[in-house]
Design a protein around this motif. Structure first.
Motif: not given
Length: 73
Positions: A51-52, A54-55, A58-59
């Motif tokens: 994941l980045t 940002e991802q 969010r997760r």
């Protein structure tokens, strides 16, 4: 030529932040990775190291909302 109210409402595409400039496409930091991994372990969810940043953030927020857990609990 005077500006109309509509001209004030139109977005300027050149002013929109570039995702590479904001770091949204950067890999998640070691700190975010450790926090998300701990939260995934507690929630019984798989951890995705690809994941980045940002991802991953969010997760993390999704897992906290869904489970009521915090990585520090």
């Amino acid at each position: 030529m005077p500006k109309t109210p509509d001209s004030f409402m139109m977005p300027n595409p050149a002013a929109a932040p570039d995702s590479s400039a904001t770091g949204r496409d950067d890999p998640m930091t070691a700190e975010t990775s450790a926090t998300l991994r701990a939260l995934c372990d507690k929630a019984g969810e798989p951890f995705d190291a690809s994941l980045t940043e940002e991802q991953a953030l969010r997760r993390k927020a999704e897992l906290e909302d869904e489970t009521g857990l915090d990585a520090g609990d």
